[in-house]
Design an enzyme around this catalytic site. Structure first.
Site, PDB file in Angstrom:
ATOM      1  N   LEU B  58       0.696  -1.082  -0.038  1.00 51.41           N
ATOM      2  CA  LEU B  58      -0.019   0.239   0.042  1.00 51.41           C
ATOM      3  C   LEU B  58       0.854   1.321  -0.048  1.00 51.41           C
ATOM      4  O   LEU B  58       1.122   1.987   1.113  1.00 51.41           O
ATOM      5  CB  LEU B  58      -0.911  -0.040   1.351  1.00 51.41           C
ATOM      6  N   GLU B  60       1.057   4.435  -2.783  1.00 50.54           N
ATOM      7  CA  GLU B  60       0.635   4.966  -4.242  1.00 50.54           C
ATOM      8  C   GLU B  60       2.023   5.500  -4.821  1.00 50.54           C
ATOM      9  O   GLU B  60       2.119   5.664  -5.773  1.00 50.54           O
ATOM     10  CB  GLU B  60      -0.688   6.027  -4.047  1.00 50.54           C
ATOM     11  N   ASP B  85      -8.413  10.116  -4.842  1.00 54.42           N
ATOM     12  CA  ASP B  85      -8.019  10.966  -3.565  1.00 54.42           C
ATOM     13  C   ASP B  85      -6.491  10.910  -3.257  1.00 54.42           C
ATOM     14  O   ASP B  85      -5.738  11.504  -2.515  1.00 54.42           O
ATOM     15  CB  ASP B  85      -8.621  10.625  -2.233  1.00 54.42           C
ATOM     16  N   PHE B  86      -6.014   9.465  -3.629  1.00 56.80           N
ATOM     17  CA  PHE B  86      -4.650   9.152  -3.308  1.00 56.80           C
ATOM     18  C   PHE B  86      -3.449   9.386  -4.337  1.00 56.80           C
ATOM     19  O   PHE B  86      -2.325   8.963  -4.226  1.00 56.80           O
ATOM     20  CB  PHE B  86      -4.538   7.684  -2.830  1.00 56.80           C
ATOM     21  N   HIS B 129     -12.603   9.718   0.082  1.00 60.45           N
ATOM     22  CA  HIS B 129     -12.556   8.677  -0.888  1.00 60.45           C
ATOM     23  C   HIS B 129     -13.618   8.860  -1.829  1.00 60.45           C
ATOM     24  O   HIS B 129     -14.279   7.947  -2.509  1.00 60.45           O
ATOM     25  CB  HIS B 129     -13.064   7.300  -0.078  1.00 60.45           C
TER      26      HIS B 129
END
Lengths: 386, 323
Positions: B58, B60, B85-86, B129
């Site tokens: 995990l 990005e 969002d990420f 999110h």
């Protein structure tokens, strides 16, 4: 100095309604201008203080010139004048002409950009339009409506040369002559069957000229005009000229516009067949605009027939220098009383126009009666006709 | 024609391109054995193996960085950022590396990477999110930004994205994955910068992005019953933007509404509106309206979430304001 008329180049200020230092509201009368045409009040274009008057009362200023300074209280009028960039008179006038176009609008009116584009495309001055949008905004629809209205407006075309001549001659005739009109109804039943018979017996059927009702009228007029020479006359400065031969003009409508009157000479001497030949050749040349000048002059009487348009009755203006004109209507089937019984007969109405200066109604009446009698008993007409 | 789901169109485009070109591989969180959070990569791990469908930890930044590096060496990675969002975490790799390297290397390096991600509200996913951040990405020179609204566009545009030698951000919508639509079985490509007119109309032009296309079509149906004719245009790619198609439509209607879930302020709609003013001011009859996400964090509570995200009723209201 605003432009108050198309020809205005300068204006004279006759009166200032406000003095220097006065506060004025937009739309309030500011000064009065006298031009060569009129006296007009000029309104303040904006709220503000009248800082300085540059053109005094009873002074003249060129269109586009600054006549006063309107500004905020505290601003120095003279300083503003000094700061103003110098522009040529031409520039000022241009500025002003643009300003005057939208001055009624720019401040007070709003217009959508789309409507503005459309207005410019169609050259619509939107300054004078009432907007139908929110808060009076001028919309695309307002301009479209205006464009549509403009398209509906009357078109102005120059009068073609041929119409100018017609206008001149007929107006002159109407003004000079004392027109009177006599109308009668003629039973055409026998002429109709005679014409049919004649056409059937024409040996060169399909080759020679078709005999029309006009040919029959021309022939009949030839007889009548010889019997009533005053109807075949012209009033001149020397006196009334009684013409020796019957030269009958026939009104011919041209395809696009206009009217010409070719003349068939000596109809009193021609057979029906001969008349038909001459008439057909002349009408053909008239429609092709190939008539020679002397084929259109020298007439002594005119025949005008609107029967083909279903016109039952009309009056015509005499073709100068003649004395009479015969206006022929349509031949229609109508119930008529003959020997106490109702019959269906072919009838038409003719209206004789005469110049009362030359002949009286009684003479014209006898002429018309003779014309009627010949047509109702047409056997007299075709004596010798082969 | 065959109908498939939006998420199946994603998988089909990926599969076709992976079969066609060995250099294409996938990298992302839970895309392999799990098949993707929204099942958009289902079956690909089984077909192509873990070498070409790579699950990652995990991070990005790591996913995006690895993809940019692989692209520089000649591969054609498709990296999945699970939520748009990420992308903020991966933004250095996307905006400073991927978008810039071709330029800064004088054309020596090419970065044929696709960042697949998804955006949108409507599932009570809350403020971190449920955003629609396409404007962040569209702002950066060097990135192409694609937002498909139908399964058909997904397949055609994703294949074009993979074959493009520039970095492409491919933004799906989380509520569209289970939408169904006609998709040809044979291969086809949709060029970037070509808007699609979903519905022709004469009164108002509605430019809608991503899921708002569906809501705009709903609004157009409702308004048709009232005799109002709406033209619905989906630009499909906001970079490059088919502004000509939009201006052409505005020439006809004189009225423009732009609608997206992304925040109103500095959103893509602001860009479209400005370009229309620059190129077509004199065709506008009324002010342009933006029917976009409110300038607040997307709430968790469904009632409040619905309030901040535009719907067809909001579009109908806007239409009536400028009709």
């Amino acid at each position: 100095m605003p432009v108050l008329g198309l020809t205005m180049t300068e204006g004279s200020i006759t009166r200032w309604m406000k003095q220097e230092g006065d506060f004025v509201r937009k739309g309030e009368a500011l000064f009065e201008v006298e031009t060569d045409k009129a006296l007009a009040e000029v309104e303040a274009p904006e709220d503000g203080m009248l800082l300085k008057i540059l053109t005094k009362e009873r002074s003249t200023a060129q269109v586009g010139a600054t006549v006063a300074i309107l500004g905020a209280a505290g601003e120095e009028g003279a300083a503003i004048v000094a700061e103003r960039p110098q522009t040529s008179v031409h520039d000022q006038q241009q500025d002003l002409s643009t300003a005057s176009k939208s001055s009624r609008s720019a401040a007070a009116k709003r217009i959508s950009p789309r409507a503005r584009r459309l207005a410019e495309e169609h050259n619509v001055d939107w300054g004078c339009l009432e907007g139908s949008g929110a808060e009076g905004q001028i919309t695309e629809g307002d301009i479209q409506l205006r464009v549509a209205e403009t398209k509906k407006a009357d078109a102005v075309l120059p009068l073609p040369r041929i119409r100018q001549i017609i206008a001149e001659r007929l107006t002159q005739s109407q003004q000079e002559r004392a027109h009177i009109y006599l109308t009668t109804t003629i039973d055409m039943t026998e002429v109709t069957s005679l014409r049919t018979r004649l056409m059937e017996h024409t040996p060169t059927q399909g080759v020679g000229s078709e005999i029309t009702y006009n040919d029959v009228f021309l022939m009949t007029l030839g007889i009548c005009l010889m019997e009533y020479p005053w109807m075949n006359s012209s009033l001149t400065s020397e006196g009334v000229r009684l013409h020796a031969s019957a030269n009958v003009g026939i009104a011919v409508v041209l395809e696009d516009d206009g009217l010409v009157v070719p003349v068939i000479r000596d109809v009193q001497r021609l057979t029906l067949k001969h008349i038909a030949d001459v008439r057909q050749a002349l009408v053909k040349r008239a429609r092709e605009r190939r008539l020679l000048p002397d084929e259109m002059t020298g007439g002594t009487f005119t025949l005008s027939n609107l029967g083909m348009y279903g016109v039952e009755h009309f009056t015509a203006i005499i073709n100068p220098p003649e004395t009479g004109i015969l206006a022929v209507g349509a031949i229609t089937d109508e119930p008529r009383v003959l020997q106490g019984r109702i019959r269906i007969r072919s009838v038409m109405r003719v209206t004789l126009g005469v110049d009362h200066r030359v002949v009286d109604g009684a003479l014209a009446g006898r002429f018309l009666q003779r014309f009627q009698a010949l047509l109702e008993k047409p056997s007299q007409l075709i004596k010798g006709e082969k | 024609m065959r109908q498939i789901l939006y998420k199946e169109a994603v998988a089909e485009a990926l599969r076709e391109e992976m079969v066609r070109d060995d250099r294409v591989f996938l990298i992302g969180l839970d895309i392999g054995r799990f098949g993707g959070t929204y099942r958009a990569t289902q079956g690909l791990w089984e077909q192509f193996g873990e070498e070409r469908v790579r699950d990652t930890p995990l991070s990005e930044a790591a996913i995006a960085g690895a993809a940019v590096g692989a692209a520089m060496t000649g591969l054609r990675p498709v990296a999945e950022i699970m939520y748009i969002d990420f992308t903020t975490i991966a933004m250095d790799q996307i905006a400073n590396q991927a978008a810039k390297l071709r330029y800064m290397s004088g054309g020596q390096a090419r970065i044929p990477v696709v960042f697949r991600t998804q955006e949108g509200a409507g599932r009570s996913s809350a403020a971190q999110h449920a955003q629609s951040l396409e404007a962040w990405l569209a702002h950066v020179p060097g990135l192409k930004v694609v937002l498909p609204s139908t399964p058909y566009d997904v397949k055609g545009l994703l294949k074009t994205a993979i074959r493009d030698d520039s970095p492409v951000v491919f933004i799906e919508h989380k509520l569209l994955y289970n939408s169904r639509g006609e998709v040809p079985e044979e291969e086809y490509l949709i060029p970037f910068g070509k808007a699609r007119v979903y519905r022709e109309g004469s009164d108002i032009t509605v430019v809608a992005i991503s899921r708002m296309v569906l809501k705009a079509l709903e609004a157009a149906e409702l308004l048709e019953q009232e005799g109002v004719s709406i033209e619905v245009i989906d630009p499909r790619t906001v970079v490059p933007l088919d502004i000509d198609a939009i201006v052409e439509s505005v020439k006809k209607t004189g009225r423009l509404i732009v609608t997206h879930e992304g925040y109103t302020r500095c959103g893509v709609g602001a860009e479209i509106a400005t370009q229309v003013v620059e190129k077509g001011l004199y065709y506008l009859e009324k002010p342009i309206r933006r029917v976009c996400g409110l300038n607040v964090p997307v709430p968790f509570a469904p009632v409040m979430e619905n309030f901040v995200i535009p719907d067809s009723a909001a579009l109908v209201r806007a239409v009536k304001e400028i009709l």
